[in-house]
Design a protein around this motif. Structure first.
Motif, PDB file in Angstrom:
ATOM      1  N   ILE A 110      48.817  47.539  35.474  1.00 57.68           N
ATOM      2  CA  ILE A 110      49.335  46.436  36.297  1.00 57.68           C
ATOM      3  C   ILE A 110      48.221  45.448  36.600  1.00 57.68           C
ATOM      4  O   ILE A 110      48.400  44.228  36.502  1.00 57.68           O
ATOM      5  N   TRP A 111      47.051  45.969  36.946  1.00 64.52           N
ATOM      6  CA  TRP A 111      45.919  45.083  37.233  1.00 64.52           C
ATOM      7  C   TRP A 111      45.508  44.288  35.996  1.00 64.52           C
ATOM      8  O   TRP A 111      45.063  43.153  36.116  1.00 64.52           O
ATOM      9  N   ASP A 112      45.620  44.904  34.817  1.00 61.90           N
ATOM     10  CA  ASP A 112      45.247  44.211  33.583  1.00 61.90           C
ATOM     11  C   ASP A 112      46.125  42.991  33.306  1.00 61.90           C
ATOM     12  O   ASP A 112      45.726  42.097  32.569  1.00 61.90           O
ATOM     13  N   THR A 113      47.310  42.967  33.900  1.00 60.21           N
ATOM     14  CA  THR A 113      48.187  41.807  33.736  1.00 60.21           C
ATOM     15  C   THR A 113      47.839  40.701  34.726  1.00 60.21           C
ATOM     16  O   THR A 113      48.458  39.640  34.689  1.00 60.21           O
ATOM     17  N   GLY A 114      46.885  40.972  35.620  1.00 57.92           N
ATOM     18  CA  GLY A 114      46.480  39.979  36.615  1.00 57.92           C
ATOM     19  C   GLY A 114      47.317  40.028  37.882  1.00 57.92           C
ATOM     20  O   GLY A 114      47.198  39.159  38.744  1.00 57.92           O
ATOM     21  N   ARG A 115      48.147  41.028  38.004  1.00 56.74           N
ATOM     22  CA  ARG A 115      49.001  41.165  39.187  1.00 56.74           C
ATOM     23  C   ARG A 115      48.418  42.188  40.161  1.00 56.74           C
ATOM     24  O   ARG A 115      47.638  43.043  39.779  1.00 56.74           O
ATOM     25  N   ALA A 116      48.848  42.102  41.412  1.00 58.71           N
ATOM     26  CA  ALA A 116      48.542  43.082  42.455  1.00 58.71           C
ATOM     27  C   ALA A 116      47.038  43.242  42.688  1.00 58.71           C
ATOM     28  O   ALA A 116      46.560  44.338  42.936  1.00 58.71           O
ATOM     29  N   LEU A 117      46.297  42.149  42.621  1.00 59.56           N
ATOM     30  CA  LEU A 117      44.852  42.215  42.809  1.00 59.56           C
ATOM     31  C   LEU A 117      44.423  41.842  44.227  1.00 59.56           C
ATOM     32  O   LEU A 117      43.232  41.836  44.520  1.00 59.56           O
ATOM     33  N   ASP A 118      45.366  41.528  45.089  1.00 59.29           N
ATOM     34  CA  ASP A 118      45.050  41.239  46.484  1.00 59.29           C
ATOM     35  C   ASP A 118      44.491  42.494  47.152  1.00 59.29           C
ATOM     36  O   ASP A 118      44.931  43.610  46.861  1.00 59.29           O
ATOM     37  N   LYS A 119      43.522  42.323  48.030  1.00 58.50           N
ATOM     38  CA  LYS A 119      42.820  43.449  48.651  1.00 58.50           C
ATOM     39  C   LYS A 119      43.782  44.435  49.325  1.00 58.50           C
ATOM     40  O   LYS A 119      43.657  45.648  49.156  1.00 58.50           O
ATOM     41  N   HIS A 120      44.729  43.918  50.063  1.00 57.20           N
ATOM     42  CA  HIS A 120      45.662  44.802  50.777  1.00 57.20           C
ATOM     43  C   HIS A 120      46.627  45.499  49.815  1.00 57.20           C
ATOM     44  O   HIS A 120      47.002  46.650  50.039  1.00 57.20           O
ATOM     45  N   VAL A 121      47.001  44.819  48.753  1.00 55.85           N
ATOM     46  CA  VAL A 121      47.907  45.416  47.767  1.00 55.85           C
ATOM     47  C   VAL A 121      47.192  46.533  47.003  1.00 55.85           C
ATOM     48  O   VAL A 121      47.766  47.596  46.766  1.00 55.85           O
ATOM     49  N   THR A 122      45.941  46.297  46.635  1.00 55.02           N
ATOM     50  CA  THR A 122      45.207  47.340  45.913  1.00 55.02           C
ATOM     51  C   THR A 122      45.018  48.575  46.779  1.00 55.02           C
ATOM     52  O   THR A 122      45.088  49.693  46.279  1.00 55.02           O
ATOM     53  N   THR A 123      44.803  48.384  48.066  1.00 51.18           N
ATOM     54  CA  THR A 123      44.667  49.527  48.974  1.00 51.18           C
ATOM     55  C   THR A 123      45.980  50.298  49.069  1.00 51.18           C
ATOM     56  O   THR A 123      45.991  51.528  49.016  1.00 51.18           O
ATOM     57  N   ARG A 124      47.089  49.567  49.190  1.00 52.13           N
ATOM     58  CA  ARG A 124      48.400  50.242  49.244  1.00 52.13           C
ATOM     59  C   ARG A 124      48.697  50.972  47.936  1.00 52.13           C
ATOM     60  O   ARG A 124      49.266  52.066  47.945  1.00 52.13           O
ATOM     61  N   MET A 125      48.312  50.364  46.825  1.00 54.18           N
ATOM     62  CA  MET A 125      48.531  51.023  45.535  1.00 54.18           C
ATOM     63  C   MET A 125      47.678  52.285  45.410  1.00 54.18           C
ATOM     64  O   MET A 125      48.117  53.276  44.822  1.00 54.18           O
TER      65      MET A 125
END
Length: 130
Positions: free
Chosen positions: A92-107
């Motif tokens: 998912i990160w490789d697509t450039g999505r969900a890279l926000d700090k809070h989103v990465t922590t939740r993931m």
């Protein structure tokens, strides 16, 4: 020349960093990847035992069926599921999505919770079927 090296600032060390969930899950992802090598050797051993004959297969199943054997297999299952979910997270990160700090922590937290939950569900199903 000796004074020049003494006046330079020291680079940050791991002891000053506070572990964050994303960092910890990255480390755990690497550890589970390494653990999968060991677990794959166990799967290969079980398959070789199945091909070697009934007596050796029963011996191998007795080892895997012991409490320690089941704990190792449970850990292997968790490592497999956790590594897979971590791989999906990285995809998912490789697509450039969900890279926000809070989103990465939740993931990162979701990876941990889902891997434990899915492992327990898989083992519950396996124990019901067996």
């Amino acid at each position: 020349m000796a004074n020049a090296s003494q006046n330079r600032p020291l680079s940050p060390h791991l002891s000053i960093y506070r572990p964050i969930p994303t960092m910890v899950m990255s480390i755990v992802h690497r550890i589970t990847g390494a653990a999968l090598y060991f677990g794959t050797i166990l799967v290969a051993w079980w398959l070789i035992a199945a091909a070697a004959g009934p007596s050796y297969f029963e011996f191998t199943n007795a080892i895997f069926g012991s409490i320690i054997g089941r704990l190792i297999l449970f850990g292997y299952t968790w490592a497999l599921v956790h590594h897979m979910l971590g791989g999906i997270r990285h995809l998912i990160w490789d697509t450039g999505r969900a890279l926000d700090k809070h989103v990465t922590t939740r993931m990162a937290w979701a990876t941990l919770v889902l891997s434990v939950s899915l492992t327990i569900i898989l083992w519950a199903i396996a124990l019901i079927i067996a």
